[in-house]
Design a protein around this motif. Structure first.
Motif, PDB file in Angstrom:
ATOM      1  N   ALA A 101      56.995  22.325  -8.332  1.00 25.98           N
ATOM      2  CA  ALA A 101      55.879  23.259  -8.164  1.00 25.98           C
ATOM      3  C   ALA A 101      55.905  24.339  -9.234  1.00 25.98           C
ATOM      4  O   ALA A 101      54.866  24.713  -9.792  1.00 25.98           O
ATOM      5  CB  ALA A 101      55.929  23.884  -6.773  1.00 25.98           C
ATOM      6  N   GLN A 102      57.079  24.863  -9.551  1.00 25.64           N
ATOM      7  CA  GLN A 102      57.194  25.908 -10.569  1.00 25.64           C
ATOM      8  C   GLN A 102      56.855  25.368 -11.955  1.00 25.64           C
ATOM      9  O   GLN A 102      56.217  26.059 -12.755  1.00 25.64           O
ATOM     10  CB  GLN A 102      58.610  26.487 -10.560  1.00 25.64           C
ATOM     11  CG  GLN A 102      58.911  27.364  -9.354  1.00 25.64           C
ATOM     12  CD  GLN A 102      60.366  27.777  -9.299  1.00 25.64           C
ATOM     13  OE1 GLN A 102      61.271  27.021  -9.669  1.00 25.64           O
ATOM     14  NE2 GLN A 102      60.619  28.990  -8.839  1.00 25.64           N
ATOM     15  N   GLN A 103      57.274  24.143 -12.240  1.00 25.08           N
ATOM     16  CA  GLN A 103      56.935  23.540 -13.531  1.00 25.08           C
ATOM     17  C   GLN A 103      55.425  23.365 -13.665  1.00 25.08           C
ATOM     18  O   GLN A 103      54.841  23.676 -14.703  1.00 25.08           O
ATOM     19  CB  GLN A 103      57.622  22.179 -13.664  1.00 25.08           C
ATOM     20  CG  GLN A 103      59.121  22.265 -13.868  1.00 25.08           C
ATOM     21  CD  GLN A 103      59.742  20.895 -14.063  1.00 25.08           C
ATOM     22  OE1 GLN A 103      59.238  20.077 -14.823  1.00 25.08           O
ATOM     23  NE2 GLN A 103      60.836  20.642 -13.361  1.00 25.08           N
ATOM     24  N   ASN A 104      54.785  22.871 -12.610  1.00 21.65           N
ATOM     25  CA  ASN A 104      53.335  22.682 -12.663  1.00 21.65           C
ATOM     26  C   ASN A 104      52.603  24.011 -12.789  1.00 21.65           C
ATOM     27  O   ASN A 104      51.592  24.119 -13.492  1.00 21.65           O
ATOM     28  CB  ASN A 104      52.855  21.925 -11.424  1.00 21.65           C
ATOM     29  CG  ASN A 104      53.206  20.450 -11.478  1.00 21.65           C
ATOM     30  OD1 ASN A 104      53.375  19.888 -12.559  1.00 21.65           O
ATOM     31  ND2 ASN A 104      53.320  19.817 -10.334  1.00 21.65           N
ATOM     32  N   ASP A 105      53.117  25.038 -12.118  1.00 18.77           N
ATOM     33  CA  ASP A 105      52.478  26.351 -12.224  1.00 18.77           C
ATOM     34  C   ASP A 105      52.647  26.939 -13.620  1.00 18.77           C
ATOM     35  O   ASP A 105      51.756  27.638 -14.116  1.00 18.77           O
ATOM     36  CB  ASP A 105      53.050  27.303 -11.172  1.00 18.77           C
ATOM     37  CG  ASP A 105      52.429  27.092  -9.803  1.00 18.77           C
ATOM     38  OD1 ASP A 105      51.604  26.167  -9.661  1.00 18.77           O
ATOM     39  OD2 ASP A 105      52.755  27.842  -8.865  1.00 18.77           O
ATOM     40  N   LEU A 106      53.787  26.668 -14.259  1.00 15.62           N
ATOM     41  CA  LEU A 106      53.996  27.146 -15.627  1.00 15.62           C
ATOM     42  C   LEU A 106      52.966  26.521 -16.564  1.00 15.62           C
ATOM     43  O   LEU A 106      52.295  27.227 -17.324  1.00 15.62           O
ATOM     44  CB  LEU A 106      55.418  26.810 -16.082  1.00 15.62           C
ATOM     45  CG  LEU A 106      55.745  27.061 -17.559  1.00 15.62           C
ATOM     46  CD1 LEU A 106      55.471  28.512 -17.942  1.00 15.62           C
ATOM     47  CD2 LEU A 106      57.190  26.680 -17.861  1.00 15.62           C
ATOM     48  N   CYS A 107      52.808  25.210 -16.503  1.00 15.59           N
ATOM     49  CA  CYS A 107      51.791  24.547 -17.334  1.00 15.59           C
ATOM     50  C   CYS A 107      50.390  24.977 -16.904  1.00 15.59           C
ATOM     51  O   CYS A 107      49.509  25.194 -17.744  1.00 15.59           O
ATOM     52  CB  CYS A 107      51.920  23.034 -17.226  1.00 15.59           C
ATOM     53  SG  CYS A 107      53.495  22.366 -17.813  1.00 15.59           S
ATOM     54  N   GLY A 108      50.212  25.113 -15.592  1.00 17.70           N
ATOM     55  CA  GLY A 108      48.903  25.487 -15.070  1.00 17.70           C
ATOM     56  C   GLY A 108      48.483  26.896 -15.418  1.00 17.70           C
ATOM     57  O   GLY A 108      47.296  27.226 -15.354  1.00 17.70           O
ATOM     58  N   SER A 109      49.435  27.740 -15.815  1.00 20.80           N
ATOM     59  CA  SER A 109      49.065  29.105 -16.187  1.00 20.80           C
ATOM     60  C   SER A 109      48.064  29.101 -17.341  1.00 20.80           C
ATOM     61  O   SER A 109      47.333  30.073 -17.543  1.00 20.80           O
ATOM     62  CB  SER A 109      50.303  29.934 -16.545  1.00 20.80           C
ATOM     63  OG  SER A 109      50.972  29.403 -17.676  1.00 20.80           O
ATOM     64  N   CYS A 110      48.018  27.994 -18.087  1.00 19.31           N
ATOM     65  CA  CYS A 110      47.012  27.847 -19.140  1.00 19.31           C
ATOM     66  C   CYS A 110      46.165  26.583 -18.985  1.00 19.31           C
ATOM     67  O   CYS A 110      45.093  26.498 -19.568  1.00 19.31           O
ATOM     68  CB  CYS A 110      47.665  27.840 -20.514  1.00 19.31           C
ATOM     69  SG  CYS A 110      48.329  29.443 -21.017  1.00 19.31           S
ATOM     70  N   HIS A 111      46.634  25.620 -18.223  1.00 22.28           N
ATOM     71  CA  HIS A 111      45.927  24.350 -18.092  1.00 22.28           C
ATOM     72  C   HIS A 111      45.273  24.201 -16.719  1.00 22.28           C
ATOM     73  O   HIS A 111      45.077  23.078 -16.255  1.00 22.28           O
ATOM     74  CB  HIS A 111      46.880  23.182 -18.363  1.00 22.28           C
ATOM     75  CG  HIS A 111      47.281  23.054 -19.796  1.00 22.28           C
ATOM     76  ND1 HIS A 111      46.563  22.305 -20.708  1.00 22.28           N
ATOM     77  CD2 HIS A 111      48.317  23.594 -20.486  1.00 22.28           C
ATOM     78  CE1 HIS A 111      47.146  22.383 -21.887  1.00 22.28           C
ATOM     79  NE2 HIS A 111      48.209  23.164 -21.785  1.00 22.28           N
ATOM     80  N   TYR A 114      51.455  36.823 -14.567  1.00 24.62           N
ATOM     81  CA  TYR A 114      52.294  35.695 -14.162  1.00 24.62           C
ATOM     82  C   TYR A 114      53.565  35.650 -15.008  1.00 24.62           C
ATOM     83  O   TYR A 114      53.524  35.849 -16.216  1.00 24.62           O
ATOM     84  CB  TYR A 114      51.513  34.382 -14.334  1.00 24.62           C
ATOM     85  CG  TYR A 114      52.378  33.137 -14.268  1.00 24.62           C
ATOM     86  CD1 TYR A 114      52.702  32.552 -13.050  1.00 24.62           C
ATOM     87  CD2 TYR A 114      52.882  32.567 -15.435  1.00 24.62           C
ATOM     88  CE1 TYR A 114      53.506  31.424 -12.992  1.00 24.62           C
ATOM     89  CE2 TYR A 114      53.688  31.438 -15.392  1.00 24.62           C
ATOM     90  CZ  TYR A 114      53.999  30.869 -14.168  1.00 24.62           C
ATOM     91  OH  TYR A 114      54.790  29.760 -14.128  1.00 24.62           O
ATOM     92  N   GLN A 115      54.690  35.407 -14.353  1.00 21.88           N
ATOM     93  CA  GLN A 115      55.963  35.210 -15.031  1.00 21.88           C
ATOM     94  C   GLN A 115      56.507  33.837 -14.650  1.00 21.88           C
ATOM     95  O   GLN A 115      56.233  33.333 -13.552  1.00 21.88           O
ATOM     96  CB  GLN A 115      56.976  36.294 -14.624  1.00 21.88           C
ATOM     97  CG  GLN A 115      56.563  37.710 -14.995  1.00 21.88           C
ATOM     98  CD  GLN A 115      56.558  37.954 -16.493  1.00 21.88           C
ATOM     99  OE1 GLN A 115      57.436  37.460 -17.199  1.00 21.88           O
ATOM    100  NE2 GLN A 115      55.596  38.710 -16.972  1.00 21.88           N
ATOM    101  N   ILE A 116      57.264  33.234 -15.536  1.00 24.69           N
ATOM    102  CA  ILE A 116      57.814  31.903 -15.287  1.00 24.69           C
ATOM    103  C   ILE A 116      58.579  31.895 -13.963  1.00 24.69           C
ATOM    104  O   ILE A 116      59.461  32.715 -13.737  1.00 24.69           O
ATOM    105  CB  ILE A 116      58.740  31.468 -16.437  1.00 24.69           C
ATOM    106  CG1 ILE A 116      57.961  31.435 -17.754  1.00 24.69           C
ATOM    107  CG2 ILE A 116      59.364  30.103 -16.147  1.00 24.69           C
ATOM    108  CD1 ILE A 116      58.828  31.213 -18.977  1.00 24.69           C
ATOM    109  N   GLY A 117      58.210  30.978 -13.096  1.00 24.80           N
ATOM    110  CA  GLY A 117      58.828  30.875 -11.777  1.00 24.80           C
ATOM    111  C   GLY A 117      57.952  31.419 -10.665  1.00 24.80           C
ATOM    112  O   GLY A 117      58.206  31.154  -9.492  1.00 24.80           O
ATOM    113  N   ASP A 118      56.911  32.183 -11.033  1.00 28.20           N
ATOM    114  CA  ASP A 118      55.987  32.729 -10.038  1.00 28.20           C
ATOM    115  C   ASP A 118      55.075  31.641  -9.483  1.00 28.20           C
ATOM    116  O   ASP A 118      54.979  30.536 -10.025  1.00 28.20           O
ATOM    117  CB  ASP A 118      55.108  33.829 -10.663  1.00 28.20           C
ATOM    118  CG  ASP A 118      55.857  35.117 -10.907  1.00 28.20           C
ATOM    119  OD1 ASP A 118      56.942  35.297 -10.318  1.00 28.20           O
ATOM    120  OD2 ASP A 118      55.371  35.947 -11.704  1.00 28.20           O
ATOM    121  N   THR A 119      54.364  31.981  -8.412  1.00 28.62           N
ATOM    122  CA  THR A 119      53.329  31.114  -7.858  1.00 28.62           C
ATOM    123  C   THR A 119      52.012  31.450  -8.542  1.00 28.62           C
ATOM    124  O   THR A 119      51.528  32.574  -8.448  1.00 28.62           O
ATOM    125  CB  THR A 119      53.200  31.310  -6.337  1.00 28.62           C
ATOM    126  OG1 THR A 119      54.444  30.965  -5.719  1.00 28.62           O
ATOM    127  CG2 THR A 119      52.095  30.428  -5.765  1.00 28.62           C
TER     128      THR A 119
END
Length: 402
Positions: free
Chosen positions: A227-237, A255-260
């Motif tokens: 979930a955290q990996q997808n949110d990291l990519c999703g922060s721009c995608h 948003y910071q890496i690891g956030d929801t």
């Protein structure tokens, strides 16, 4: 009773002796000695830039340079010859809708007025300086478009650094965008970001401490949850209706890496009935629209994306969202797995433990156009593969209609 008093007196005397010994072992610090102690220095981590990473991580750096991430915003000297020729043809005509600068009443007068360009593979957009900040030319060059002129109208007219720059850069400084004088001759986007383009520290975190003493003091996204990996990519995608805290922004500032991710932006989600309208014609859902940002159509009737930069939205609509992350298939340090036009190679690409055949034994019989059809548009052509991996899961019951 007399014996008890004697015992009590002896106990008091012994306690006093112990206290005296303790004082003798550790003498009190005088005020002078306190002042002579060295102050504790608190070091704040800072951005060092992707070039600093190259020294020790040359392979990863070269792979990253083969992707589009470094080129999400770059100097205008990198304009394609084809883009340049198309714009020069418009300048020769005089008045042209393709030369309008943002929502101003001014037109581009010279290619020298273009300060930055966005994009390196699929298309290019052109950024011009104004007294309000940097704005887009109301056009983009799209090489895979129709025959004839490959310039297309581009409707974005907001100030670039006030809406979307955080996703095109590394180390975006929101406070600097509010305090710097944008009318100053030396005001540039480099004044409000640590690095142009999506650099190493966008995904690995601020790197000064790691550069100074390389050890386990940098973020490895592979160690995050799915979930955290997808949110990291999703922060721009992930397409969204805006930032929840900073009005009018469409990037995930805060948003910071690891956030929801959804704590920061309003992700468009037909899958979960979030931030979208549905359109119903003759009893059938024909489209989903962005609920807040101008009501633009963003999804087809089946819930799959109709626009670019929505891979996260698609994946959320699939049956794989909590099972696989973007990095299951895509390595941001490997040009073969990320660069435009190579998606087909993912089926046969040797991804080690992530190879598709680990789960799909019938992969030799796959029809990629069936599994991942080119369903979303980058401009006016369907050229981006669908990331629901077949039919989307059942949609949420969305009662609101457009």
């Amino acid at each position: 009773m007399k014996g008890k008093k004697i015992a009590l007196l002896l106990g008091v005397l012994m306690l006093g002796a112990l206290l005296l010994v303790g004082c003798a072992v550790e003498e009190p610090i005088t005020p002078v000695e306190q002042e002579s102690k060295e102050p504790v220095e608190v070091v704040a981590a800072s951005y060092v830039g992707s070039e600093s990473c190259k020294t020790c991580h040359s392979g990863a750096y070269e792979g990253w340079m083969g992707t589009e991430h470094p080129f999400m915003i770059q100097d205008a000297s990198e304009i394609w010859p084809e883009s340049k020729a198309a714009l020069e043809a418009e300048l020769a005509k005089g008045d042209s809708k393709f030369l309008k600068i943002g929502d101003t009443d001014k037109n581009l007068q010279s290619l020298d007025d273009i300060v930055y360009i966005v994009g390196q593979w699929k298309k290019q957009r052109f950024v011009v300086k104004t007294d309000e900040g940097f704005k887009f030319l109301q056009t983009q060059y799209y090489p895979d478009g129709n025959e004839g002129s490959k310039l297309y109208s581009y409707g974005e007219n907001k100030v670039y650094e006030d809406r979307c720059l955080a996703c095109h850069s590394t180390g975006f400084d929101l406070e600097a965008t509010k305090t710097l004088d944008r009318t100053a001759a030396d005001y540039m986007l480099e004044n409000v970001v640590a690095e142009l383009g999506v650099g190493c520290e966008s995904c690995h975190g601020v790197g000064s401490e790691h550069a100074k003493a390389p050890k386990d003091n940098i973020i490895n996204p592979a160690n995050l949850t799915v979930a955290q990996q997808n949110d990291l990519c999703g922060s721009c995608h992930a397409r969204n209706s805006g930032n929840k805290e900073f009005t009018a922004r469409n990037d995930a500032v805060g948003y910071q890496i690891g956030d929801t991710l959804k704590d920061f932006v309003k992700v468009l989600s037909p899958a979960n009935n979030e931030n979208v309208w549905k359109k119903v014609e003759n009893g059938e859902i024909t489209a989903y629209y962005d609920k807040e940002s101008g009501g633009k159509m963003r999804f087809w009737g089946d819930g799959s994306s109709s626009a670019h930069r929505q891979q996260y939205n698609d994946l959320e609509y699939s049956m794989k969202f909590n099972i696989m992350s973007c990095s299951t298939c895509h390595d941001p340090h490997d040009t073969s797995a990320l660069k435009g036009g190579s998606w087909e190679g993912l089926i046969s690409l040797d991804l080690g433990s992530n190879t598709c055949t680990n789960c799909h034994t019938d992969i030799a019989n796959w029809d990629l156009d069936e599994k991942m059809p080119k369903n979303a548009k980058s401009q006016n052509v369907k050229d981006i593969r669908q990331h629901t991996f077949g039919a989307p899961k059942p949609a949420a019951d969305i009662s609101e209609t457009k």
